[in-house]
Design a protein around this motif. Sequence first.
Motif: not given
Length: 204
Positions: A193-203
Amino acid sequence: RRLLNRIVEEARAINHADAASLYTLDRDAGVLRFQIAQNESLGISLDVDHVLPPVSLDPKNVSAYVALTGEMVSIPDVYEAQGFDFSGPREYDALTGYRSRSMLVVPIRNHEDEVIAVLQLINARDPATGHVRAFESRHAERTRALASQAGVALNNAQLITDLRALLEGLIQALADAVDEKSSYTAGHIRRVTQLSLSLAEAVN
């Protein structure tokens, strides 16, 4: 929250009311909880949930009386009215310099005809002169009709909120079950979940 504000704004517009408050009924706690307060003269527009103290369901309080009986109450002048305790509005007036006069208190019901909220309108104004007057019966009936529709909308909004909470709870239960399955996979769901959120914020 936007729905509650819209209900109050429309009710004020129908009645040319200077101020209004909306309470939701908490039957378990036996209180009315402040949600919205608007006052055009004082320039106030507040979402006041958990900011102001709740109102006990004492029938001496006009809002509590309406919540308990489901009856609409119209008062030409709260300083001259008998049968209710208006110490609250008077204290408010003393603090702000405002003068509460006419009042219309309307129950908001759900589709099962249960009172779930109370709308309190203060100081109806004459559109031509701006002078405060008693609430007109024809506007009061339109307000009752608005409250009926508002009750259904509020109930639907609450059902959506409850459904969202149920789904989130189910997801959490599944995540906990996966974590408990093996010590090697414990915390996996949260990390993904945290990795997915981090990826979304980076994109973004």
